[in-house]
Enzyme design. Structure first.
Site, PDB file in Angstrom:
ATOM      1  N   GLU A 153     -58.407 -45.173   0.336  1.00 50.23           N
ATOM      2  CA  GLU A 153     -59.744 -45.412  -0.218  1.00 50.23           C
ATOM      3  C   GLU A 153     -59.912 -46.814  -0.802  1.00 50.23           C
ATOM      4  OE1 GLU A 153     -60.983 -42.362  -2.901  1.00 50.23           O
ATOM      5  OE2 GLU A 153     -60.862 -40.793  -1.388  1.00 50.23           O
ATOM      6  N   GLU A 174     -58.200 -35.948   3.024  1.00 48.59           N
ATOM      7  CA  GLU A 174     -58.487 -35.284   1.748  1.00 48.59           C
ATOM      8  C   GLU A 174     -59.821 -34.558   1.828  1.00 48.59           C
ATOM      9  OE1 GLU A 174     -58.492 -37.645  -1.855  1.00 48.59           O
ATOM     10  OE2 GLU A 174     -56.716 -38.749  -1.217  1.00 48.59           O
TER      11      GLU A 174
HETATM   12  C1  FCB Z   1     -59.920 -39.216  -4.138  1.00 45.77           C
HETATM   13  C2  FCB Z   1     -58.537 -39.755  -4.418  1.00 45.77           C
HETATM   14  C3  FCB Z   1     -57.547 -38.724  -4.856  1.00 45.77           C
HETATM   15  C4  FCB Z   1     -58.158 -37.660  -5.745  1.00 45.77           C
HETATM   16  C5  FCB Z   1     -59.445 -37.131  -5.172  1.00 45.77           C
HETATM   17  C6  FCB Z   1     -60.108 -36.053  -5.983  1.00 45.77           C
HETATM   18  O1  FCB Z   1     -60.845 -40.218  -4.340  1.00 45.77           O
HETATM   19  O2  FCB Z   1     -58.026 -40.388  -3.276  1.00 45.77           O
HETATM   20  O3  FCB Z   1     -56.475 -39.396  -5.460  1.00 45.77           O
HETATM   21  O4  FCB Z   1     -58.286 -38.097  -7.030  1.00 45.77           O
HETATM   22  O5  FCB Z   1     -60.349 -38.176  -4.952  1.00 45.77           O
END
Ligand code: FCB
Length: 449
Positions: free
Chosen positions: A168, A355
């Site tokens: 990210e 994620e």
């Molecule tokens: C993302 C991050 C991860 C976590 C999630 C909820 O932005 O990559 O580390 O905190 O959100």
């Protein structure tokens, strides 16, 4: 029953994700250097409740037990990150043998438990020593990253075949140096911020280069991006076209630049005098082909075509459902549109959701159980939309749930729980939640239940 309708493709990758600074703890052990998050979390008012990363989930000492628990729930793929300050306590110089030995033990334990590692090189824990020398504002940090990437790929390349360069970019650039809500918590001017984006892109390029050079047979590499993704208000040609255009514009400086192998006229015009300085050869590195694109998809705004056909974001009503994470508006269609728009815009052939998950406060253990039906509902709705994308030909190859255990959720501290395994902060006891049983069944049966 026909494959492709109810069931996911046979080779679909199911997993869970986490990051070193959020779970390891042992912030000062075995020669680990201070990270920008170790420092930032100590600045009063920056992190909820003054929480620090000092103990995390004590995964540093309990990883074997954690992998045994993962294996019990049928987890076959785990996305972890390596803590740069464990390998280079001062950012560069001589690697710390104890840091390398730790990840050797971690990877060996994963192997014993039949879990395949997907390793993120950088999940925001920059060594503070590098921040003291300018952090991501400085091209020196890119050089240090290049050396770090070479070092870890050489050290772990025989065991790790799936590499993710950065996690990210927006979060460790825009939020960290622009808005100042994330470590190191600065607010720089626009030109500096654009240069920081450029340095992050270069670091990504070096990560790819390191894997190509030292990764060995079968090594794959990609970026994990939290692209700005949106949802067309209606799935009509006009709103879909507006969503496409919104997506293109919003991701021009990161995914757009990587896939075009350069900054577009449009972006440079937008930057004006604040445009980044680009050295010869930078884009040969940044634009080098990758093997997959990782997408972290959580939420996104609704977009429609205005009367002129241009994209228009529709503000959410106050009563729109959210998780307890204030930013997490619940929009399951982000799984469909995020992956589809990225596929259409950049022609990527392999997408992994690296994620997706949801954060809620205070999920008590009652009679040995955490009844997180809200999380089960969240997962089910999102997985269905992901399946719809696959059915429509979007090449989504895998899904990593964020996250296995409740952990340090950045500025929200430990209060915000994203895990499918509950952590008792006082005792570090691990209790699988109802959602862990749900997700284990999904992974095992390879379908949404
Ligand atoms: C993302 C991050 C991860 C976590 C999630 C909820 O932005 O990559 O580390 O905190 O959100």
């Amino acid at each position: 029953m026909s494959a492709g309708s109810e069931f996911f493709p046979r080779e679909f990758v199911w997993g869970v994700a986490a990051a070193a600074p959020q779970i390891e703890g042992a912030a000062r052990e075995d020669g680990k250097g201070e990270s920008i998050w170790d420092r930032f979390s100590r600045v009063p008012g920056k992190v909820h409740n003054g929480d620090t990363l000092d103990d995390g989930c004590d995964h540093y000492h309990r990883f074997d037990e954690d992998f045994a628990l993962m294996a019990r729930f049928g987890v076959k793929n785990y996305r972890l990150s390596i803590a740069w300050p464990r390998i280079f306590p001062h950012g560069d110089g001589e690697p710390n043998p104890a840091g390398i030995a730790f990840y050797d033990r971690v990877l060996a334990s994963m192997e014993r438990h039949g879990i395949t590692p997907w390793v993120t090189m950088y999940h925001w824990d920059l060594p503070q020593a590098l921040e003291d020398r300018g952090g991501w504002r400085s091209r020196g940090t890119v050089d240090a990253f290049a050396f770090y990437a070479d070092t870890i790929v050489r050290a772990f390349g025989s065991r790790v075949k799936h590499w993710i360069t950065l996690n990210e970019i927006r979060c460790f650039t825009e939020l960290a140096y622009g808005l100042g809500t994330r470590a190191p918590g600065l607010r720089v001017d626009e030109a500096t911020l654009n240069q920081i984006y450029h340095h992050a892109l270069l670091a990504h390029g070096h990560g790819v280069r390191a894997v190509r050079k030292f990764g060995g047979v079968g090594a794959q590499v990609g970026l994990t991006d939290n692209c700005d993704a949106c949802i067309p208000v209606m799935e009509t040609a006009a709103d879909i076209a507006a969503a496409r255009e919104w997506f293109r514009r919003r991701n021009l400086h990161l995914l757009g630049a990587i896939h075009a192998g350069g900054y577009s006229e449009e972006y440079l015009k937008r930057c004006g005098a604040a445009a980044p300085v680009v050295a010869d050869g930078d884009f040969a590195l940044i634009g080098a082909p990758t093997d997959f694109l990782g997408l972290n998809l959580y939420t996104g705004p609704f977009v429609r075509a205005n009367t002129a056909g241009a994209p228009e974001e529709v503000p959410l009503p106050a009563a729109y459902p959210t998780a307890d994470s204030a930013w997490l508006n619940i929009v399951p269609q982000v799984m469909y549109w995020g992956t589809r728009l990225a596929h259409e815009a950049y022609g990527v052939k392999h997408i992994y959701i690296t994620e997706n998950g949801c954060g809620y406060n205070d999920e008590p253990v009652v009679d040995g159980e955490v009844r997180d039906l809200h999380r089960r509902e969240f997962l089910r709705a999102h997985l269905r939309e992901m399946q719809r994308a696959i059915a429509d030909g979007v090449p989504v190859r895998g899904y990593f749930l964020w996250t296995f255990m409740d952990n340090f959720e950045w500025e929200d501290g430990y209060q915000r729980r994203f895990g499918i395994v509950h952590i008792d902060r006082a005792t570090q006891a691990r209790t699988p939640k109802l959602s862990a049983h749900y997700y284990a069944t999904v992974m095992r049966e390879n379908r949404v239940l």
